[in-house]
Write an enzyme that holds these catalytic residues in place. Structure first.
Site, PDB file in Angstrom:
ATOM      1  N   GLY A 270      37.102  11.769  57.771  1.00 50.33           N
ATOM      2  CA  GLY A 270      37.273  11.428  59.022  1.00 50.33           C
ATOM      3  C   GLY A 270      37.616   9.847  58.786  1.00 50.33           C
ATOM      4  O   GLY A 270      36.791   9.118  58.391  1.00 50.33           O
TER       5      GLY A 270
ATOM      6  N   ASP B 111      30.105  10.819  52.888  1.00 44.93           N
ATOM      7  CA  ASP B 111      29.448  11.519  51.797  1.00 44.93           C
ATOM      8  C   ASP B 111      30.285  12.381  51.021  1.00 44.93           C
ATOM      9  O   ASP B 111      30.245  12.441  49.833  1.00 44.93           O
ATOM     10  CB  ASP B 111      28.001  12.167  52.418  1.00 44.93           C
ATOM     11  CG  ASP B 111      27.367  12.823  51.608  1.00 44.93           C
ATOM     12  OD1 ASP B 111      26.742  11.819  50.879  1.00 44.93           O
ATOM     13  OD2 ASP B 111      27.132  13.975  51.066  1.00 44.93           O
TER      14      ASP B 111
ATOM     15  N   THR C  92      31.611   5.767  57.854  1.00 44.62           N
ATOM     16  CA  THR C  92      31.380   6.911  58.832  1.00 44.62           C
ATOM     17  C   THR C  92      30.854   6.513  60.293  1.00 44.62           C
ATOM     18  O   THR C  92      29.866   5.606  60.310  1.00 44.62           O
ATOM     19  CB  THR C  92      30.820   7.960  58.180  1.00 44.62           C
ATOM     20  OG1 THR C  92      30.261   9.015  59.213  1.00 44.62           O
ATOM     21  CG2 THR C  92      29.161   7.572  57.582  1.00 44.62           C
TER      22      THR C  92
ATOM     23  N   ASP D 289      29.008   8.374  61.718  1.00 50.18           N
ATOM     24  CA  ASP D 289      27.714   8.983  61.899  1.00 50.18           C
ATOM     25  C   ASP D 289      26.526   8.061  61.157  1.00 50.18           C
ATOM     26  O   ASP D 289      25.418   8.524  61.672  1.00 50.18           O
ATOM     27  CB  ASP D 289      27.721  10.367  61.065  1.00 50.18           C
ATOM     28  CG  ASP D 289      28.969  11.088  61.489  1.00 50.18           C
ATOM     29  OD1 ASP D 289      29.327  10.958  62.548  1.00 50.18           O
ATOM     30  OD2 ASP D 289      29.554  12.035  60.670  1.00 50.18           O
TER      31      ASP D 289
ATOM     32  N   ARG E 201      27.314  14.482  63.540  1.00 48.55           N
ATOM     33  CA  ARG E 201      27.073  15.687  62.616  1.00 48.55           C
ATOM     34  C   ARG E 201      25.606  15.834  62.719  1.00 48.55           C
ATOM     35  O   ARG E 201      25.114  16.074  63.585  1.00 48.55           O
ATOM     36  CB  ARG E 201      27.525  15.318  61.234  1.00 48.55           C
ATOM     37  CG  ARG E 201      28.102  16.266  60.500  1.00 48.55           C
ATOM     38  CD  ARG E 201      28.490  16.138  59.012  1.00 48.55           C
ATOM     39  NE  ARG E 201      29.915  15.391  58.942  1.00 48.55           N
ATOM     40  CZ  ARG E 201      30.991  15.973  58.662  1.00 48.55           C
ATOM     41  NH1 ARG E 201      30.987  17.211  58.806  1.00 48.55           N
ATOM     42  NH2 ARG E 201      32.061  15.440  58.600  1.00 48.55           N
TER      43      ARG E 201
HETATM   44  O1  F6P Z   1      31.800  12.497  59.984  1.00 47.96           O
HETATM   45  C1  F6P Z   1      32.651  12.108  61.270  1.00 47.96           C
HETATM   46  C2  F6P Z   1      32.863  13.061  62.249  1.00 47.96           C
HETATM   47  O2  F6P Z   1      33.645  12.371  63.187  1.00 47.96           O
HETATM   48  C3  F6P Z   1      31.692  13.973  62.788  1.00 47.96           C
HETATM   49  O3  F6P Z   1      31.012  12.980  63.481  1.00 47.96           O
HETATM   50  C4  F6P Z   1      31.990  15.119  63.337  1.00 47.96           C
HETATM   51  O4  F6P Z   1      31.106  16.016  63.219  1.00 47.96           O
HETATM   52  C5  F6P Z   1      33.257  15.335  62.456  1.00 47.96           C
HETATM   53  O5  F6P Z   1      33.518  14.063  61.725  1.00 47.96           O
HETATM   54  C6  F6P Z   1      34.647  16.008  63.259  1.00 47.96           C
HETATM   55  O6  F6P Z   1      35.568  16.339  62.172  1.00 47.96           O
HETATM   56  P1  F6P Z   1      37.006  16.639  62.572  1.00 47.96           P
HETATM   57  O7  F6P Z   1      37.757  15.186  62.420  1.00 47.96           O
HETATM   58  O8  F6P Z   1      37.474  17.547  61.499  1.00 47.96           O
HETATM   59  O9  F6P Z   1      37.275  17.149  63.948  1.00 47.96           O
END
Ligand code: F6P
Length: 360
Positions: free
Chosen positions: A12, A115, A137, A139, A183
């Site tokens: 992401g 990760d 990240t 997160d 997450r």
């Molecule tokens: O890891 C970054 C993050 O934004 C998390 O906080 C979230 O759970 C996830 O990615 C969302 O993923 P996506 O972009 O696939 O919706």
């Protein structure tokens, strides 16, 4: 002496990716190293989508959100989705990644990722590819670094949302619930909740009791505060209950996409508090936009340190922030280890002393 390196952004996106790319290109160029960008994460390394990166290409990108290279959180070269004879199958394309990088003369691959992407980098290093990692990240859940870049900007976005929710909550005597990302870790919820003056913060590390959440709201009401602000991390869960999964997405390092806990908390509070509730899901706004000052500096330091690691022959390492110092740690020690909020975290304890409630 290394002459050419490649760089990719995986997983992401988050604020500060371009600042890292810029720092890598500028530092490498000054050191006489050529840089090749890989488009869209590991997909570009499989599909041979490369582009040269020089000073011109990175000029002006420091404040820009996203990544000029593109990214993907689903293209794992060890299980890459392809269509063969009309059938969708997953193939191991890791050799292709290594051969393609070799064919363009890239001696080291810098992977800017969370990760999932760093884990792929580690697996590729076991097959002989020279890699260096940069922790990214929103997160902030990577074990071996104090902070990932992107986190502080996401927190700032959530805090700004809380400031706005505060005024409307107070005017309407409502309970406002803000669902934030993170997450399986509660860092964004904890920091934004503290900075945004939340009354209740629900995080994955502390399963909550809805009666306790209701009590926190009702106690405030009894003190004349007819509104409350609740921040809930997407990975929060009730005592004895499960996290709320919005959907599962095949082909990703982690197929689980969380979402919906804010609505659940609102529904479960119904009838317990005698106040109206509204839910805001902040979503990808947390990932977009310009990096804040802290993240621009951290991202730049990480980019410089990644090239320093290449020059020093520190292969298979990830750059990391330890206190106020940038260090390197073996990738093998950095990945597959989730950094959650410890129950004795100082920010968490300070929040408790301030009277913030965590539903326990
Ligand atoms: O890891 C970054 C993050 O934004 C998390 O906080 C979230 O759970 C996830 O990615 C969302 O993923 P996506 O972009 O696939 O919706």
């Amino acid at each position: 002496m290394v002459k050419k390196i490649a760089v990719l952004t995986g997983g992401g996106d988050c604020p500060g990716l371009n600042a890292v790319i810029r720092a890598i290109v500028r530092t490498a160029t000054h050191a006489g190293i050529e840089v090749i960008g890989v488009r869209d994460g590991f997909k570009g390394a499989i599909e041979r989508e490369f582009l040269p990166l020089g000073l011109e290409q990175v000029s002006g990108i420091l404040p820009r959100g996203g990544t000029i290279l593109g990214t993907s959180n689903r293209d794992n070269p060890f299980a890459y989705t392809v269509v063969r004879e009309g059938q969708t199958v997953q193939e191991d394309c890791s050799d292709q990644v290594i051969n393609n990088l070799k064919s363009i003369g890239a001696e080291v691959l810098i992977v800017i990722g969370g990760d999932g992407s760093l884990n792929i980098a580690l697996e590729l290093s076991y097959k002989g590819l020279k890699v260096v990692g940069v922790p990214k990240t929103i997160d902030n859940d990577l074990f071996a670094t104090d902070y990932t870049f992107g986190f502080q900007s996401a927190v700032e976005t959530a805090q700004e949302a809380l400031d706005k929710l505060h005024t409307t909550a107070e005017s309407h005597h409502r309970v406002m619930i803000l669902e934030v990302m993170g997450r399986y870790a509660g860092w964004i919820a904890l920091y934004s909740g503290m900075a945004g003056g939340a009354d209740v913060i629900l995080i994955p590390e502390i399963p909550y009791d809805i009666q306790k959440v209701a009590k926190a709201v009702n106690d405030r009401k009894a003190r004349g505060k007819k509104f409350s602000i609740i921040v809930v991390a997407e990975g929060a869960r009730p005592l004895g209950g499960e996290m709320v999964v919005e959907r599962t997405i095949a082909g990703r390092p982690d197929p689980i996409k969380l979402g919906g806990i804010g609505a659940k908390v609102a529904k479960d509070l119904e009838g317990l508090i005698g106040l109206e509730t509204r839910v805001t899901v902040l979503g990808h706004i947390q990932r977009g936009g310009s990096p804040n000052t802290y993240d621009r500096v951290l991202a730049t330091r990480y980019g410089v340190a990644a090239v320093d690691a290449v020059l020093a022959g520190e292969i298979g390492k990830m750059v990391a922030l330890k206190g106020s110092t940038i260090a390197t740690v073996p990738l093998a020690e950095a990945v597959n280890r989730l950094k959650q909020v410890p129950l004795d975290d100082q920010v968490l304890l300070a929040a408790r002393k301030m009277g913030l409630k965590f539903g326990d």
